[in-house]
Design a protein around this motif. Structure first.
Motif, short mmCIF file in Angstrom:
data_model
loop_
_atom_site.label_atom_id
_atom_site.label_comp_id
_atom_site.label_asym_id
_atom_site.label_seq_id
_atom_site.Cartn_x
_atom_site.Cartn_y
_atom_site.Cartn_z
N SER A 220 0.83 -1.21 0.00
CA SER A 220 0.00 0.00 0.00
C SER A 220 0.86 1.26 0.00
CB SER A 220 -0.88 0.02 1.26
OG SER A 220 -0.07 0.20 2.41
N GLY A 221 2.13 1.15 0.42
CA GLY A 221 2.99 2.32 0.56
C GLY A 221 2.62 3.18 1.76
N LYS A 222 1.69 2.69 2.58
CA LYS A 222 1.19 3.52 3.69
C LYS A 222 1.89 3.26 5.02
CE LYS A 222 -3.42 4.40 1.91
NZ LYS A 222 -4.77 3.83 1.82
N PHE A 223 2.49 2.08 5.16
CA PHE A 223 3.09 1.80 6.47
C PHE A 223 4.40 2.57 6.61
CE2 PHE A 223 5.35 -0.34 9.80
CZ PHE A 223 4.35 -0.48 10.75
N ASP A 224 4.52 3.32 7.72
CA ASP A 224 5.71 4.16 7.91
C ASP A 224 6.81 3.38 8.64
OD1 ASP A 224 7.60 6.08 8.24
OD2 ASP A 224 6.21 7.63 8.95
N TRP A 225 7.66 2.72 7.84
CA TRP A 225 8.75 1.91 8.40
C TRP A 225 9.69 2.76 9.24
CZ3 TRP A 225 7.11 -2.76 7.41
CH2 TRP A 225 6.40 -3.02 6.20
N ASN A 226 9.87 4.03 8.85
CA ASN A 226 10.81 4.90 9.56
C ASN A 226 10.34 5.21 10.97
OD1 ASN A 226 12.70 5.19 7.44
ND2 ASN A 226 11.26 6.58 6.42
N LYS A 227 9.02 5.28 11.13
CA LYS A 227 8.45 5.58 12.45
C LYS A 227 8.74 4.46 13.44
CE LYS A 227 4.03 7.16 14.09
NZ LYS A 227 2.60 7.15 13.75
N HIS A 228 8.93 3.25 12.91
CA HIS A 228 9.21 2.09 13.76
C HIS A 228 10.54 1.47 13.31
CE1 HIS A 228 5.09 2.61 15.04
NE2 HIS A 228 4.76 2.66 13.77
N ALA A 229 11.51 2.35 13.06
CA ALA A 229 12.78 1.94 12.43
C ALA A 229 13.48 0.83 13.21
CB ALA A 229 13.69 3.15 12.28
N ASP A 230 13.37 0.85 14.53
CA ASP A 230 14.05 -0.17 15.34
C ASP A 230 13.51 -1.57 15.06
OD1 ASP A 230 11.68 0.95 16.42
OD2 ASP A 230 12.02 -0.18 18.28
N THR A 248 14.28 2.49 2.47
CA THR A 248 13.29 3.57 2.69
C THR A 248 13.83 4.91 2.20
OG1 THR A 248 14.11 3.69 4.94
CG2 THR A 248 12.00 2.58 4.61
N GLU A 249 15.15 5.11 2.34
CA GLU A 249 15.75 6.38 1.92
C GLU A 249 15.71 6.51 0.40
OE1 GLU A 249 20.09 7.19 2.77
OE2 GLU A 249 19.14 7.41 4.76
N LYS A 250 16.09 5.43 -0.28
CA LYS A 250 16.25 5.50 -1.72
C LYS A 250 14.93 5.35 -2.48
CE LYS A 250 19.51 4.36 -5.23
NZ LYS A 250 19.84 5.72 -5.62
N LEU A 253 8.51 5.38 0.98
CA LEU A 253 7.56 4.41 1.52
C LEU A 253 6.84 3.68 0.40
CD1 LEU A 253 6.01 6.32 4.57
CD2 LEU A 253 7.97 4.75 4.52
N ALA A 254 6.67 4.35 -0.75
CA ALA A 254 5.93 3.75 -1.87
C ALA A 254 6.66 2.55 -2.46
CB ALA A 254 5.69 4.80 -2.94
N GLY A 255 8.01 2.55 -2.41
CA GLY A 255 8.74 1.52 -3.13
C GLY A 255 9.63 0.62 -2.29
N ALA A 256 9.85 0.99 -1.01
CA ALA A 256 10.86 0.29 -0.20
C ALA A 256 10.57 -1.20 -0.06
CB ALA A 256 10.96 0.94 1.18
N PHE A 257 9.36 -1.56 0.32
CA PHE A 257 9.05 -2.96 0.64
C PHE A 257 9.24 -3.87 -0.58
CE2 PHE A 257 6.26 -6.62 1.21
CZ PHE A 257 6.51 -6.99 2.53
N ILE A 258 8.67 -3.46 -1.71
CA ILE A 258 8.74 -4.31 -2.91
C ILE A 258 10.16 -4.33 -3.49
CG2 ILE A 258 7.91 -4.53 -5.31
CD1 ILE A 258 5.84 -5.53 -3.24
N THR A 259 10.86 -3.18 -3.42
CA THR A 259 12.23 -3.18 -3.95
C THR A 259 13.12 -4.11 -3.12
OG1 THR A 259 11.93 -0.89 -4.61
CG2 THR A 259 14.18 -1.73 -4.66
N LYS A 260 12.94 -4.08 -1.81
CA LYS A 260 13.74 -4.98 -0.96
C LYS A 260 13.40 -6.45 -1.26
CE LYS A 260 14.69 -6.19 3.88
NZ LYS A 260 14.10 -7.53 3.94
N ALA A 261 12.11 -6.74 -1.40
CA ALA A 261 11.70 -8.13 -1.68
C ALA A 261 12.28 -8.60 -3.01
CB ALA A 261 10.17 -8.24 -1.68
N THR A 262 12.35 -7.71 -3.99
CA THR A 262 12.91 -8.05 -5.29
C THR A 262 14.43 -8.20 -5.20
OG1 THR A 262 11.16 -6.81 -6.38
CG2 THR A 262 13.09 -7.32 -7.72
#
Ligand SMILES: *Cc1c(COP(=O)(O)O)cnc(C)c1O
Length: 424
Positions: A220-230, A248-250, A253-262
Protein backbone atom coordinates in the motif's frame (compact mmCIF):
# COMPACT_ATOMS: atom_id res chain seq x y z
CA UNK A 1 -10.56 4.67 -13.65
CA UNK A 2 -13.16 2.32 -12.22
CA UNK A 3 -12.07 -1.22 -11.39
CA UNK A 4 -13.55 -2.86 -14.53
CA UNK A 5 -11.55 -0.38 -16.64
CA UNK A 6 -8.36 -1.04 -14.65
CA UNK A 7 -8.76 -4.77 -15.36
CA UNK A 8 -8.36 -3.97 -19.04
CA UNK A 9 -6.24 -0.83 -19.15
CA UNK A 10 -3.92 -0.68 -16.12
CA UNK A 11 -0.29 -1.80 -16.05
CA UNK A 12 0.61 -1.77 -19.71
CA UNK A 13 0.02 1.30 -21.87
CA UNK A 14 1.26 0.82 -25.44
CA UNK A 15 3.08 3.69 -27.10
CA UNK A 16 2.58 4.71 -30.71
CA UNK A 17 2.78 1.63 -32.94
CA UNK A 18 3.37 -0.86 -30.11
CA UNK A 19 1.38 -4.06 -29.66
CA UNK A 20 -2.11 -3.53 -28.27
CA UNK A 21 -1.96 -6.66 -26.14
CA UNK A 22 0.64 -6.83 -23.39
CA UNK A 23 3.65 -8.57 -25.01
CA UNK A 24 5.43 -11.62 -23.57
CA UNK A 25 9.09 -10.83 -23.14
CA UNK A 26 10.18 -14.47 -23.07
CA UNK A 27 13.88 -13.76 -22.58
CA UNK A 28 16.18 -14.64 -19.71
CA UNK A 29 18.48 -11.72 -20.31
CA UNK A 30 18.78 -8.18 -21.69
CA UNK A 31 21.48 -6.55 -23.82
CA UNK A 32 23.44 -3.35 -22.99
CA UNK A 33 25.80 -1.14 -25.00
CA UNK A 34 28.34 -0.66 -22.21
CA UNK A 35 29.14 -2.42 -18.97
CA UNK A 36 28.73 0.93 -17.20
CA UNK A 37 25.08 1.02 -18.35
CA UNK A 38 24.55 -2.41 -16.86
CA UNK A 39 26.47 -1.51 -13.70
CA UNK A 40 23.96 1.25 -12.94
CA UNK A 41 21.20 -1.34 -12.91
CA UNK A 42 23.12 -3.58 -10.52
CA UNK A 43 23.63 -0.62 -8.19
CA UNK A 44 19.87 0.16 -8.40
CA UNK A 45 20.98 3.58 -9.74
CA UNK A 46 18.85 3.22 -12.87
CA UNK A 47 15.74 1.12 -13.42
CA UNK A 48 15.77 -1.48 -16.15
CA UNK A 49 16.17 -5.17 -16.79
CA UNK A 50 19.18 -7.41 -16.84
CA UNK A 51 18.10 -10.89 -15.80
CA UNK A 52 14.58 -12.36 -15.56
CA UNK A 53 15.18 -14.03 -12.19
CA UNK A 54 14.97 -10.52 -10.70
CA UNK A 55 12.62 -8.67 -13.01
CA UNK A 56 10.98 -9.02 -16.40
CA UNK A 57 8.87 -6.44 -18.28
CA UNK A 58 5.83 -8.73 -18.73
CA UNK A 59 5.81 -9.58 -15.02
CA UNK A 60 6.13 -5.90 -14.14
CA UNK A 61 3.18 -4.90 -16.35
CA UNK A 62 1.00 -7.52 -14.67
CA UNK A 63 2.22 -6.65 -11.17
CA UNK A 64 1.47 -2.97 -11.88
CA UNK A 65 -2.05 -3.92 -12.99
CA UNK A 66 -2.71 -5.90 -9.79
CA UNK A 67 -1.23 -3.05 -7.70
CA UNK A 68 -3.65 -0.67 -9.45
CA UNK A 69 -6.59 -3.01 -8.78
CA UNK A 70 -5.70 -3.21 -5.08
CA UNK A 71 -4.98 0.53 -4.78
CA UNK A 72 -1.31 -0.06 -3.85
CA UNK A 73 1.89 1.72 -4.86
CA UNK A 74 3.99 -1.27 -6.01
CA UNK A 75 3.64 -4.96 -6.75
CA UNK A 76 5.65 -8.04 -7.66
CA UNK A 77 4.73 -11.39 -9.12
CA UNK A 78 5.95 -14.65 -7.62
CA UNK A 79 5.94 -18.21 -8.95
CA UNK A 80 3.05 -19.27 -6.66
CA UNK A 81 0.81 -18.06 -3.88
CA UNK A 82 3.02 -19.92 -1.41
CA UNK A 83 6.05 -17.88 -2.50
CA UNK A 84 4.02 -14.66 -2.13
CA UNK A 85 2.99 -15.56 1.44
CA UNK A 86 6.56 -16.51 2.32
CA UNK A 87 8.17 -13.37 0.86
CA UNK A 88 5.58 -11.04 2.35
CA UNK A 89 6.45 -12.20 5.88
CA UNK A 90 10.15 -13.04 5.46
CA UNK A 91 10.80 -9.56 3.99
CA UNK A 92 10.25 -8.10 7.49
CA UNK A 93 10.56 -11.03 9.94
CA UNK A 94 13.63 -13.21 10.47
CA UNK A 95 15.19 -15.53 13.02
CA UNK A 96 14.23 -14.41 16.54
CA UNK A 97 11.14 -12.50 15.37
CA UNK A 98 7.48 -13.23 15.98
CA UNK A 99 4.31 -13.05 13.86
CA UNK A 100 0.61 -13.03 14.80
CA UNK A 101 -1.54 -14.96 12.31
CA UNK A 102 -5.17 -15.95 11.98
CA UNK A 103 -5.68 -19.62 12.88
CA UNK A 104 -8.05 -20.18 9.93
CA UNK A 105 -5.68 -19.28 7.10
CA UNK A 106 -5.28 -21.63 4.11
CA UNK A 107 -3.70 -24.97 5.12
CA UNK A 108 -0.65 -24.46 2.90
CA UNK A 109 0.07 -21.10 4.54
CA UNK A 110 -0.48 -22.58 8.00
CA UNK A 111 2.06 -25.31 7.28
CA UNK A 112 4.54 -22.82 5.79
CA UNK A 113 4.33 -20.72 8.97
CA UNK A 114 3.93 -23.39 11.61
CA UNK A 115 6.50 -25.88 10.32
CA UNK A 116 8.89 -24.46 7.74
CA UNK A 117 9.25 -20.87 8.95
CA UNK A 118 9.44 -22.03 12.58
CA UNK A 119 12.47 -24.04 11.46
CA UNK A 120 13.98 -20.74 10.32
CA UNK A 121 13.61 -19.44 13.86
CA UNK A 122 10.46 -17.37 13.42
CA UNK A 123 7.84 -17.74 16.14
CA UNK A 124 4.09 -17.66 15.37
CA UNK A 125 1.03 -17.12 17.54
CA UNK A 126 -2.21 -18.21 15.87
CA UNK A 127 -5.37 -16.45 17.00
CA UNK A 128 -9.00 -17.26 16.29
CA UNK A 129 -10.18 -14.50 13.89
CA UNK A 130 -13.18 -13.99 16.20
CA UNK A 131 -11.13 -13.93 19.42
CA UNK A 132 -11.78 -11.41 22.18
CA UNK A 133 -9.85 -8.11 22.33
CA UNK A 134 -7.95 -9.45 25.37
CA UNK A 135 -6.86 -12.58 23.47
CA UNK A 136 -5.74 -10.51 20.48
CA UNK A 137 -3.83 -8.10 22.71
CA UNK A 138 -2.12 -11.00 24.50
CA UNK A 139 -0.88 -12.44 21.18
CA UNK A 140 1.54 -9.55 20.58
CA UNK A 141 5.14 -9.68 21.82
CA UNK A 142 7.91 -7.08 21.79
CA UNK A 143 9.48 -8.90 18.81
CA UNK A 144 6.22 -9.13 16.77
CA UNK A 145 6.85 -7.91 13.20
CA UNK A 146 3.49 -8.30 11.45
CA UNK A 147 -0.05 -9.67 11.56
CA UNK A 148 -1.30 -12.03 8.83
CA UNK A 149 -4.93 -12.85 7.93
CA UNK A 150 -7.14 -13.93 5.02
CA UNK A 151 -10.10 -11.82 3.77
CA UNK A 152 -12.18 -14.95 3.21
CA UNK A 153 -10.65 -18.04 4.75
CA UNK A 154 -10.07 -20.98 2.40
CA UNK A 155 -11.95 -23.29 2.99
CA UNK A 156 -13.77 -22.20 6.19
CA UNK A 157 -15.21 -19.05 4.48
CA UNK A 158 -14.77 -16.99 7.65
CA UNK A 159 -14.91 -13.26 6.91
CA UNK A 160 -11.91 -11.57 8.53
CA UNK A 161 -12.48 -8.29 10.38
CA UNK A 162 -9.73 -6.42 8.53
CA UNK A 163 -10.31 -3.05 10.23
CA UNK A 164 -10.12 -4.52 13.71
CA UNK A 165 -6.88 -6.40 13.02
CA UNK A 166 -5.36 -3.39 11.21
CA UNK A 167 -6.02 -1.20 14.25
CA UNK A 168 -4.49 -3.79 16.58
CA UNK A 169 -1.42 -4.20 14.34
CA UNK A 170 -0.91 -0.45 14.02
CA UNK A 171 -1.27 0.06 17.79
CA UNK A 172 1.75 -2.27 18.09
CA UNK A 173 3.70 -0.52 15.34
CA UNK A 174 3.51 -3.38 12.82
CA UNK A 175 1.78 -3.85 9.43
CA UNK A 176 -1.20 -6.04 8.58
CA UNK A 177 -0.71 -8.46 5.67
CA UNK A 178 -3.88 -9.79 4.04
CA UNK A 179 -4.17 -12.77 1.70
CA UNK A 180 -6.97 -11.53 -0.58
CA UNK A 181 -7.10 -14.58 -2.88
CA UNK A 182 -10.76 -15.58 -2.49
CA UNK A 183 -12.33 -12.11 -2.52
CA UNK A 184 -10.07 -10.64 -5.24
CA UNK A 185 -9.80 -6.83 -5.50
CA UNK A 186 -13.09 -6.86 -7.40
CA UNK A 187 -15.00 -7.74 -4.23
CA UNK A 188 -12.71 -6.38 -1.50
CA UNK A 189 -9.75 -4.03 -1.40
CA UNK A 190 -8.16 -4.62 2.03
CA UNK A 191 -5.99 -1.49 1.77
CA UNK A 192 -9.17 0.63 1.96
CA UNK A 193 -9.81 -0.97 5.37
CA UNK A 194 -6.32 -0.39 6.75
CA UNK A 195 -4.30 -3.39 5.49
CA UNK A 196 -0.71 -2.50 4.56
CA UNK A 197 0.33 -5.38 2.32
CA UNK A 198 -1.86 -7.66 0.20
CA UNK A 199 -0.93 -11.09 -1.18
CA UNK A 200 -2.60 -13.38 -3.71
CA UNK A 201 -2.49 -16.84 -5.06
CA UNK A 202 -3.14 -15.70 -8.65
CA UNK A 203 -3.65 -19.40 -9.42
CA UNK A 204 -7.27 -18.99 -8.29
CA UNK A 205 -9.76 -16.41 -9.62
CA UNK A 206 -7.14 -14.03 -11.07
CA UNK A 207 -5.90 -16.57 -13.61
CA UNK A 208 -9.31 -18.15 -13.37
CA UNK A 209 -8.90 -20.78 -16.10
CA UNK A 210 -6.77 -23.53 -14.51
CA UNK A 211 -3.94 -22.36 -16.75
CA UNK A 212 -1.09 -21.11 -14.54
CA UNK A 213 0.18 -21.22 -10.97
CA UNK A 214 1.30 -17.86 -9.64
CA UNK A 215 1.33 -15.34 -6.82
CA UNK A 216 1.51 -11.61 -6.22
CA UNK A 217 2.39 -9.14 -3.45
CA UNK A 218 1.10 -5.55 -3.39
CA UNK A 219 2.32 -2.85 -1.00
CA UNK A 220 0.00 0.00 0.00
CA UNK A 221 2.99 2.32 0.56
CA UNK A 222 1.19 3.52 3.69
CA UNK A 223 3.09 1.80 6.47
CA UNK A 224 5.71 4.16 7.91
CA UNK A 225 8.75 1.91 8.40
CA UNK A 226 10.81 4.90 9.56
CA UNK A 227 8.45 5.58 12.45
CA UNK A 228 9.21 2.09 13.76
CA UNK A 229 12.78 1.94 12.43
CA UNK A 230 14.05 -0.17 15.34
CA UNK A 231 11.63 -2.98 14.38
CA UNK A 232 12.47 -2.96 10.67
CA UNK A 233 16.24 -2.49 10.30
CA UNK A 234 16.17 -4.39 6.99
CA UNK A 235 14.25 -1.51 5.43
CA UNK A 236 15.67 1.44 7.36
CA UNK A 237 19.42 0.69 7.61
CA UNK A 238 21.99 0.04 4.85
CA UNK A 239 21.80 -3.34 3.04
CA UNK A 240 25.40 -4.52 2.90
CA UNK A 241 24.44 -7.19 0.35
CA UNK A 242 23.32 -4.38 -1.95
CA UNK A 243 26.10 -1.78 -1.84
CA UNK A 244 24.86 -0.21 1.35
CA UNK A 245 21.49 0.94 -0.01
CA UNK A 246 18.86 1.97 2.56
CA UNK A 247 15.54 1.01 0.98
CA UNK A 248 13.29 3.57 2.69
CA UNK A 249 15.75 6.38 1.92
CA UNK A 250 16.25 5.50 -1.72
CA UNK A 251 12.78 4.29 -2.71
CA UNK A 252 10.51 6.02 -0.21
CA UNK A 253 7.56 4.41 1.52
CA UNK A 254 5.93 3.75 -1.87
CA UNK A 255 8.74 1.52 -3.13
CA UNK A 256 10.86 0.29 -0.20
CA UNK A 257 9.05 -2.96 0.64
CA UNK A 258 8.74 -4.31 -2.91
CA UNK A 259 12.23 -3.18 -3.95
CA UNK A 260 13.74 -4.98 -0.96
CA UNK A 261 11.70 -8.13 -1.68
CA UNK A 262 12.91 -8.05 -5.29
CA UNK A 263 16.54 -7.13 -4.65
CA UNK A 264 17.06 -9.60 -1.77
CA UNK A 265 14.45 -12.34 -1.76
CA UNK A 266 13.87 -12.77 -5.47
CA UNK A 267 17.61 -12.54 -6.04
CA UNK A 268 18.33 -15.24 -3.45
CA UNK A 269 15.30 -17.56 -3.59
CA UNK A 270 14.44 -17.04 -7.25
CA UNK A 271 10.71 -17.81 -7.12
CA UNK A 272 9.99 -15.76 -10.24
CA UNK A 273 6.85 -16.29 -12.30
CA UNK A 274 7.60 -17.21 -15.89
CA UNK A 275 6.74 -14.41 -18.34
CA UNK A 276 4.54 -16.87 -20.24
CA UNK A 277 2.47 -17.48 -17.09
CA UNK A 278 2.32 -13.74 -16.39
CA UNK A 279 0.95 -13.26 -19.91
CA UNK A 280 -1.74 -15.89 -19.27
CA UNK A 281 -2.50 -14.27 -15.92
CA UNK A 282 -3.08 -10.96 -17.66
CA UNK A 283 -5.68 -12.53 -19.92
CA UNK A 284 -7.46 -13.76 -16.80
CA UNK A 285 -7.26 -10.32 -15.17
CA UNK A 286 -8.89 -8.67 -18.19
CA UNK A 287 -12.13 -10.57 -17.52
CA UNK A 288 -11.84 -10.76 -13.72
CA UNK A 289 -14.61 -8.26 -12.95
CA UNK A 290 -17.08 -9.94 -15.30
CA UNK A 291 -16.21 -13.41 -14.02
CA UNK A 292 -16.41 -12.53 -10.31
CA UNK A 293 -19.84 -11.06 -10.85
CA UNK A 294 -21.00 -14.33 -12.43
CA UNK A 295 -19.24 -16.54 -9.84
CA UNK A 296 -21.03 -14.68 -7.04
CA UNK A 297 -24.49 -14.60 -8.62
CA UNK A 298 -24.25 -18.30 -9.55
CA UNK A 299 -22.98 -19.26 -6.08
CA UNK A 300 -25.75 -17.37 -4.33
CA UNK A 301 -28.39 -19.20 -6.39
CA UNK A 302 -26.74 -22.57 -5.73
CA UNK A 303 -26.45 -21.79 -2.00
CA UNK A 304 -30.14 -20.85 -1.87
CA UNK A 305 -31.05 -24.08 -3.67
CA UNK A 306 -28.94 -26.13 -1.21
CA UNK A 307 -30.41 -24.34 1.81
CA UNK A 308 -33.91 -25.27 0.62
CA UNK A 309 -33.05 -28.94 -0.08
CA UNK A 310 -34.18 -31.71 2.31
CA UNK A 311 -31.15 -33.78 1.31
CA UNK A 312 -28.66 -31.23 2.65
CA UNK A 313 -28.01 -30.83 6.39
CA UNK A 314 -26.21 -27.48 6.44
CA UNK A 315 -24.82 -24.80 4.05
CA UNK A 316 -21.93 -22.40 4.65
CA UNK A 317 -21.88 -19.40 2.30
CA UNK A 318 -21.32 -15.87 3.64
CA UNK A 319 -23.64 -14.46 0.97
CA UNK A 320 -26.64 -16.20 2.62
CA UNK A 321 -28.65 -14.05 5.05
CA UNK A 322 -28.66 -16.98 7.51
CA UNK A 323 -24.84 -17.06 7.60
CA UNK A 324 -22.96 -16.05 10.74
CA UNK A 325 -20.76 -13.71 8.69
CA UNK A 326 -23.46 -12.17 6.49
CA UNK A 327 -23.33 -8.70 8.13
CA UNK A 328 -19.53 -8.59 8.09
CA UNK A 329 -19.49 -9.76 4.48
CA UNK A 330 -21.88 -6.91 3.59
CA UNK A 331 -19.41 -4.45 5.08
CA UNK A 332 -16.27 -5.78 3.41
CA UNK A 333 -17.74 -7.35 0.26
CA UNK A 334 -21.06 -5.62 -0.53
CA UNK A 335 -21.02 -6.80 -4.16
CA UNK A 336 -20.49 -10.47 -3.35
CA UNK A 337 -17.94 -12.74 -1.69
CA UNK A 338 -16.73 -15.58 -3.91
CA UNK A 339 -17.95 -18.72 -5.68
CA UNK A 340 -16.97 -21.23 -3.00
CA UNK A 341 -19.63 -22.91 -0.85
CA UNK A 342 -19.37 -25.76 1.63
CA UNK A 343 -22.28 -27.93 2.65
CA UNK A 344 -23.18 -31.20 4.36
CA UNK A 345 -24.85 -34.09 2.57
CA UNK A 346 -27.44 -35.82 4.78
CA UNK A 347 -26.29 -39.36 5.56
CA UNK A 348 -22.63 -38.52 6.30
CA UNK A 349 -19.48 -39.89 4.66
CA UNK A 350 -21.15 -42.68 2.62
CA UNK A 351 -23.93 -40.48 1.27
CA UNK A 352 -21.50 -37.68 0.36
CA UNK A 353 -19.23 -40.13 -1.41
CA UNK A 354 -22.13 -41.53 -3.45
CA UNK A 355 -23.34 -37.97 -4.26
CA UNK A 356 -19.88 -37.23 -5.71
CA UNK A 357 -20.07 -40.30 -8.00
CA UNK A 358 -23.40 -39.13 -9.39
CA UNK A 359 -22.21 -35.70 -10.58
CA UNK A 360 -21.87 -35.03 -14.31
CA UNK A 361 -21.20 -31.29 -14.69
CA UNK A 362 -19.17 -30.60 -11.54
CA UNK A 363 -15.61 -31.89 -11.90
CA UNK A 364 -13.89 -33.65 -9.01
CA UNK A 365 -10.69 -31.68 -8.36
CA UNK A 366 -8.63 -30.36 -5.44
CA UNK A 367 -8.65 -26.95 -7.09
CA UNK A 368 -11.05 -24.11 -6.34
CA UNK A 369 -11.89 -20.67 -7.67
CA UNK A 370 -11.84 -20.96 -11.43
CA UNK A 371 -14.26 -20.93 -14.35
CA UNK A 372 -15.11 -24.65 -14.10
CA UNK A 373 -17.45 -25.85 -11.37
CA UNK A 374 -15.44 -28.24 -9.26
CA UNK A 375 -16.08 -30.17 -6.12
CA UNK A 376 -14.19 -32.02 -3.41
CA UNK A 377 -15.26 -34.41 -0.65
CA UNK A 378 -12.30 -34.31 1.76
CA UNK A 379 -13.45 -37.38 3.77
CA UNK A 380 -13.22 -39.64 0.70
CA UNK A 381 -10.17 -37.98 -0.93
CA UNK A 382 -7.65 -35.58 0.66
CA UNK A 383 -8.56 -36.59 4.25
CA UNK A 384 -9.53 -40.25 3.65
CA UNK A 385 -7.02 -41.67 6.18
CA UNK A 386 -8.80 -39.89 9.03
CA UNK A 387 -11.60 -41.44 11.09
CA UNK A 388 -14.88 -39.56 11.52
CA UNK A 389 -13.70 -38.41 14.97
CA UNK A 390 -10.34 -37.20 13.61
CA UNK A 391 -12.10 -35.39 10.78
CA UNK A 392 -14.36 -33.52 13.18
CA UNK A 393 -11.37 -32.55 15.31
CA UNK A 394 -9.67 -31.05 12.24
CA UNK A 395 -12.76 -28.97 11.44
CA UNK A 396 -13.79 -31.03 8.40
CA UNK A 397 -16.97 -32.99 9.06
CA UNK A 398 -17.39 -36.39 7.27
CA UNK A 399 -20.38 -35.04 5.31
CA UNK A 400 -18.60 -31.84 4.17
CA UNK A 401 -18.47 -31.14 0.46
CA UNK A 402 -16.59 -28.12 -0.87
CA UNK A 403 -18.14 -26.77 -4.04
CA UNK A 404 -16.46 -24.13 -6.18
CA UNK A 405 -19.17 -22.70 -8.38
CA UNK A 406 -17.97 -21.85 -11.88
CA UNK A 407 -19.35 -19.53 -14.55
CA UNK A 408 -21.39 -22.09 -16.48
CA UNK A 409 -25.16 -21.57 -16.73
CA UNK A 410 -26.41 -21.84 -13.17
CA UNK A 411 -29.44 -23.92 -14.18
CA UNK A 412 -27.09 -26.67 -15.40
CA UNK A 413 -25.09 -26.57 -12.16
CA UNK A 414 -28.21 -26.79 -9.99
CA UNK A 415 -29.77 -29.54 -12.15
CA UNK A 416 -26.57 -31.57 -11.80
CA UNK A 417 -26.46 -31.23 -8.00
CA UNK A 418 -30.19 -31.96 -7.82
CA UNK A 419 -29.98 -35.24 -9.76
CA UNK A 420 -26.84 -36.30 -7.86
CA UNK A 421 -28.49 -35.72 -4.47
CA UNK A 422 -31.69 -37.52 -5.47
CA UNK A 423 -29.74 -40.53 -6.79
CA UNK A 424 -27.86 -41.17 -3.50
C1 LIG B 1 -4.20 -21.67 -3.06
C2 LIG B 1 -3.98 -20.66 -2.02
C3 LIG B 1 -2.69 -20.28 -1.62
C4 LIG B 1 -1.45 -20.93 -2.20
O1 LIG B 1 -1.33 -20.60 -3.54
P1 LIG B 1 -0.55 -21.50 -4.64
O2 LIG B 1 -0.66 -20.65 -5.86
O3 LIG B 1 -1.25 -22.81 -4.72
O4 LIG B 1 0.85 -21.62 -4.14
C5 LIG B 1 -2.56 -19.29 -0.67
N1 LIG B 1 -3.64 -18.72 -0.11
C6 LIG B 1 -4.89 -19.06 -0.46
C7 LIG B 1 -6.05 -18.39 0.19
C8 LIG B 1 -5.11 -20.04 -1.41
O5 LIG B 1 -6.37 -20.38 -1.74
Amino acid sequence: MKIETKCIQAGYVPKNGESRLMPIVQSTTFKYDTSEDMGKLFDLEASGYFYTRLQNPTNDYVAAKIAALEGGTAGMLTSSGQAASFYSVFNIAGCGDHVVASSTIYGGTFNLFNVTMRRMGIDFTFVDPDCSDEELEAAFKPNTKCVFGETLANPALIVFDIERFANAAHAHGVPLIIDNTFATPINCRPIEFGADIVTHSTTKYMDGHDASVGGCIVDSGKFDWNKHADKFPGLTTPDESYHGITYTEKFGLAGAFITKATAQLMRDFGSIQSPMNAYLLNLGLESLAVRMDRHCSNALKVAEYLEASDLVSWVNYPGLKSNKYYERAQKYMPNGTCGVISFGVKGGREAASSFMKNLKVAIIATHVADAHTCILHPASSTHRQLTDEELIASGVSPDLVRLSVGIENVDDIIADIDQALKAI
